[in-house]
Write an enzyme that holds these catalytic residues in place. Structure first.
Site, PDB file in Angstrom:
ATOM      1  N   GLU A 257       6.751  79.071  12.312  1.00 57.94           N
ATOM      2  CA  GLU A 257       7.220  80.433  12.032  1.00 57.94           C
ATOM      3  C   GLU A 257       6.510  80.862  10.764  1.00 57.94           C
ATOM      4  O   GLU A 257       6.819  80.361   9.683  1.00 57.94           O
ATOM      5  CB  GLU A 257       8.744  80.450  11.804  1.00 57.94           C
ATOM      6  CG  GLU A 257       9.565  79.953  12.983  1.00 57.94           C
ATOM      7  CD  GLU A 257       9.562  80.901  14.159  1.00 57.94           C
ATOM      8  OE1 GLU A 257       9.151  82.061  13.981  1.00 57.94           O
ATOM      9  OE2 GLU A 257       9.931  80.476  15.260  1.00 57.94           O
ATOM     10  N   CYS A 296      11.131  87.437   6.605  1.00 56.59           N
ATOM     11  CA  CYS A 296       9.937  87.346   7.462  1.00 56.59           C
ATOM     12  C   CYS A 296       9.957  88.433   8.525  1.00 56.59           C
ATOM     13  O   CYS A 296       8.923  88.792   9.067  1.00 56.59           O
ATOM     14  CB  CYS A 296       9.882  85.976   8.113  1.00 56.59           C
ATOM     15  SG  CYS A 296      11.413  85.566   8.946  1.00 56.59           S
TER      16      CYS A 296
HETATM   17  P1  NAP Z   1       5.188  78.183   1.742  1.00 56.43           P
HETATM   18  O1  NAP Z   1       4.669  78.216   0.364  1.00 56.43           O
HETATM   19  O2  NAP Z   1       4.228  78.035   2.860  1.00 56.43           O
HETATM   20  O3  NAP Z   1       6.243  76.976   1.758  1.00 56.43           O
HETATM   21  C1  NAP Z   1       6.992  76.688   2.892  1.00 56.43           C
HETATM   22  C2  NAP Z   1       7.419  75.240   2.864  1.00 56.43           C
HETATM   23  O4  NAP Z   1       6.286  74.395   3.022  1.00 56.43           O
HETATM   24  C3  NAP Z   1       8.080  74.815   1.563  1.00 56.43           C
HETATM   25  O5  NAP Z   1       9.146  73.948   1.867  1.00 56.43           O
HETATM   26  C4  NAP Z   1       6.968  74.087   0.848  1.00 56.43           C
HETATM   27  O6  NAP Z   1       7.433  73.152  -0.092  1.00 56.43           O
HETATM   28  C5  NAP Z   1       6.291  73.396   1.995  1.00 56.43           C
HETATM   29  N1  NAP Z   1       4.926  72.968   1.758  1.00 56.43           N
HETATM   30  C6  NAP Z   1       4.024  73.493   0.890  1.00 56.43           C
HETATM   31  N2  NAP Z   1       2.852  72.824   1.002  1.00 56.43           N
HETATM   32  C7  NAP Z   1       3.016  71.881   1.950  1.00 56.43           C
HETATM   33  C8  NAP Z   1       2.179  70.873   2.527  1.00 56.43           C
HETATM   34  N3  NAP Z   1       0.926  70.708   2.132  1.00 56.43           N
HETATM   35  N4  NAP Z   1       2.701  70.069   3.476  1.00 56.43           N
HETATM   36  C9  NAP Z   1       3.965  70.213   3.896  1.00 56.43           C
HETATM   37  N5  NAP Z   1       4.809  71.150   3.389  1.00 56.43           N
HETATM   38  C10 NAP Z   1       4.341  71.963   2.446  1.00 56.43           C
HETATM   39  O7  NAP Z   1       6.068  79.458   2.086  1.00 56.43           O
HETATM   40  P2  NAP Z   1       7.208  80.148   1.192  1.00 56.43           P
HETATM   41  O8  NAP Z   1       6.519  80.809   0.060  1.00 56.43           O
HETATM   42  O9  NAP Z   1       8.330  79.210   0.916  1.00 56.43           O
HETATM   43  O10 NAP Z   1       7.788  81.231   2.216  1.00 56.43           O
HETATM   44  C11 NAP Z   1       7.311  82.549   2.309  1.00 56.43           C
HETATM   45  C12 NAP Z   1       6.573  82.752   3.616  1.00 56.43           C
HETATM   46  O11 NAP Z   1       7.332  82.272   4.698  1.00 56.43           O
HETATM   47  C13 NAP Z   1       6.308  84.203   3.926  1.00 56.43           C
HETATM   48  O12 NAP Z   1       4.966  84.359   4.305  1.00 56.43           O
HETATM   49  C14 NAP Z   1       7.208  84.515   5.109  1.00 56.43           C
HETATM   50  O13 NAP Z   1       6.730  85.490   5.982  1.00 56.43           O
HETATM   51  C15 NAP Z   1       7.332  83.208   5.766  1.00 56.43           C
HETATM   52  N6  NAP Z   1       8.585  83.135   6.494  1.00 56.43           N
HETATM   53  C16 NAP Z   1       8.578  83.145   7.849  1.00 56.43           C
HETATM   54  C17 NAP Z   1       9.760  83.061   8.549  1.00 56.43           C
HETATM   55  C18 NAP Z   1       9.791  83.050  10.046  1.00 56.43           C
HETATM   56  O14 NAP Z   1      10.829  82.737  10.589  1.00 56.43           O
HETATM   57  N7  NAP Z   1       8.731  83.364  10.724  1.00 56.43           N
HETATM   58  C19 NAP Z   1      10.970  82.976   7.860  1.00 56.43           C
HETATM   59  C20 NAP Z   1      10.947  82.979   6.485  1.00 56.43           C
HETATM   60  C21 NAP Z   1       9.747  83.060   5.809  1.00 56.43           C
HETATM   61  P3  NAP Z   1       7.510  73.516  -1.651  1.00 56.43           P
HETATM   62  O15 NAP Z   1       8.459  74.636  -1.785  1.00 56.43           O
HETATM   63  O16 NAP Z   1       7.986  72.278  -2.277  1.00 56.43           O
HETATM   64  O17 NAP Z   1       6.113  73.898  -2.050  1.00 56.43           O
END
Ligand code: NAP
Length: 523
Positions: A257, A296
């Protein structure tokens, strides 16, 4: 020093061995708690969940597991006040926004508890009817869905620490699959606390639910062939997950997602006095401001016929102007903060990027802060941009492919009476989680929504007859599919019992009818 939150793995609460990463209040700037996952024995944690948790869950029927979900929902309901306190402090959200996350999560859990009850006291599901394989109906093929004998790893985004946990965990646990959740570090506290309350209540068998807060390092390396991973977050991190060896070489099933440039569409046939314009304005303003636009599913582009551009701009701006911004503890405040300084900066960078191709119709800087220090609080006022005319919408590329994860949307005029132009502009978002359509003519609404359906996971249709009862463009209901094709990640979650497919393996049983009639039958 603030408290270090323990992780729950291998059936025990365990502190990380490092100093920890601090979590902050985005409005007051104060440190709240710390999280750390360094030094955990991840191999043991995954093995414990996979074997102990999995075996115990699979020994239960769907109805028994559904009863556990119901019990967990009751525990969470009883502790709701604590979750509100954590959310206000750590996410900077006003009560209504906290409700979307906390109450939305509990509602989703409760909904799966009810749906699961109906699956009865069986341990696998039949998929379709037997199909005859020989002339004689004695030898047939029956597809069955059995719970995957593995663990589900959830890697979640910061914006829904409560709902994001339960919308994934409810279908997994109902399926009989143990879960390990890794919340986004910034807001991990609420997820950790909810898991703690459910674990303390002793509802699920040991190993059914684990939580790891802090670094994601090494988590994907633990996955084995039958495991599944469900990721919510940015497209960049999604690409890292997709290219991990577990996915490319071990066929670990993955659900993504990711981000999404969602849109709202006002139909070309609407007149200037149409009620649909007001319904559109109300929904756009709500989507921009709920959770400070950190959803999102939030509306990022608003498609209107050129002739109604000014009318729509005024209607949306008038609503945005009423948004009081600041400290969520003040009852007069309607919109709190974005989650941290990094997001605050990212929203401003994104805004500058879009402003190069769009005019400012409502400026977020016009909102004075209530009860908050502008030098500390990560509050961003809602900003409406616009591309002025249809030619401007064609020329601008940034508005179609940039998700500013904050209270920002762009009004995108299309050529009058030209639905195809609107659809073409929408298509430049390359697939999204949700598109909403506004109009008064049921036939035109049905036509437009089926046109949109192939590129959007959900199409939300708003007409005057459902004005007071529709569930909202951005609200994800457990009964409906959540996920979208293309840049939205290509994932599928929820959608009622469809969500269970991800946690089951489908196999064809080819056998005599006498054997097939011995299979457990659902109520
Ligand atoms: P993110 O920076 O991609 O982080 C998401 C998750 O991935 C966090 O738990 C993060 O951990 C982890 N992570 C980071 N690097 C990783 C790696 N190399 N390997 C495994 N896991 C890793 O996203 P975010 O800033 O939290 O969220 C915002 C984004 O999410 C927006 O773009 C939004 O559109 C999207 N979103 C989508 C949905 C949907 O249902 N489609 C829902 C909500 C949000 P850490 O926090 O410890 O870095």
């Amino acid at each position: 020093m603030t408290d270090l939150l323990p992780n729950f793995v291998s059936g025990q609460w365990q502190n990380g061995k490092g100093a920890g990463t601090a979590l902050y209040d985005p409005v007051l700037g104060t440190e709240l708690v710390r999280v750390d996952a360094h030094g955990l024995d991840l191999a043991a944690a995954f093995a414990f969940a996979r074997h102990q948790g999995g075996r115990a869950l699979r020994s239960l029927s769907y109805a028994q597991r559904a009863a556990m979900l119901g019990a967990a929902a009751k525990v969470l309901q009883a502790n709701r006040d604590a979750y509100y306190d954590i959310s206000i402090a750590n996410s900077g959200t006003v009560k209504n926004d906290t409700a979307v996350d906390v109450d939305g999560g509990i509602y989703t859990l409760g909904t799966y508890a009810k749906m699961g009850e109906g699956l009865g006291n069986v341990h696998y599901m039949l998929d379709g009817q037997p199909a005859r394989l020989a002339k004689d109906p004695l030898f047939q093929s029956q597809h069955v869905l059995t719970p995957t004998r593995a663990v589900a790893l959830f890697i979640n985004a910061f914006n829904f620490p409560a709902w994001g946990l339960w919308e994934k965990a409810a279908p997994a646990l109902l399926s009989g699959v143990p879960v390990i959740v890794k919340p986004a570090t910034t807001t991990a506290w609420l997820t950790q606390r909810m898991v703690k309350d459910v674990v303390d209540a002793g509802i699920f068998p040991a190993g059914a639910i684990s939580v790891i807060c802090g670094s994601s390092a090494g988590l994907m390396d633990q996955l084995q062939p039958f495991d599944v991973v469900s990721f919510t977050g940015s497209a960049e991190t999604a690409a890292v997950i997709r290219s991990h060896r577990a996915v490319t070489h071990l066929s670990v099933r993955v659900n993504i997602e990711a981000d999404s440039v969602n849109c709202a569409l006002l139909l070309p046939s609407e007149a200037a006095d149409s009620q649909a314009i007001d319904l559109l304005a109300k929904e756009v303003a709500r989507e921009m401001t709920v959770k400070s636009g950190q959803k999102c599913t939030a509306i990022r582009r608003v498609l209107v016929p050129e002739k109604l551009y000014d009318t729509a701009a005024q209607a949306i701006s008038a609503r945005l102007a009423k948004t009081t911004l600041g400290n969520p503890r003040n009852d007069t405040v309607r919109m709190g903060a974005v989650v941290n300084r990094e997001q605050f900066d990212a929203v401003h960078t994104g805004l500058s990027h879009l402003k190069a191709q769009a005019a400012v119709l409502h400026d977020g800087r016009s909102h004075a802060l209530v009860d908050a220090d502008a030098a500390i609080a990560c509050c961003v006022g809602p900003t409406l941009l616009g591309t002025r005319d249809a030619a401007g919408s064609d020329a601008a590329d940034r508005i179609h492919d940039t998700e500013v994860f904050g209270p920002v949307a762009t009004l995108v005029p299309y050529r009058n009476d030209d639905l195809d132009h609107a659809l073409q502009l929408i298509g430049r978002g390359q697939g999204s989680l949700v598109a909403s359509v506004y109009g008064t003519d049921p036939a035109a609404l049905a036509r437009a929504s089926t046109e949109l359906a192939s590129c959007h996971g959900r199409v939300h249709v708003v007409s005057p007859d459902v004005a007071s009862m529709h569930t909202g463009h951005g609200n994800v209901m457990p009964q409906s599919l959540h996920g979208g094709p293309g840049r939205a990640g290509g994932g599928e979650e929820l959608g009622g019992l469809r969500a269970l497919n991800f946690y089951h393996r489908r196999a064809a049983l080819q056998a005599s009818t006498a054997v097939l009639t011995q299979l457990e039958q659902h109520p």
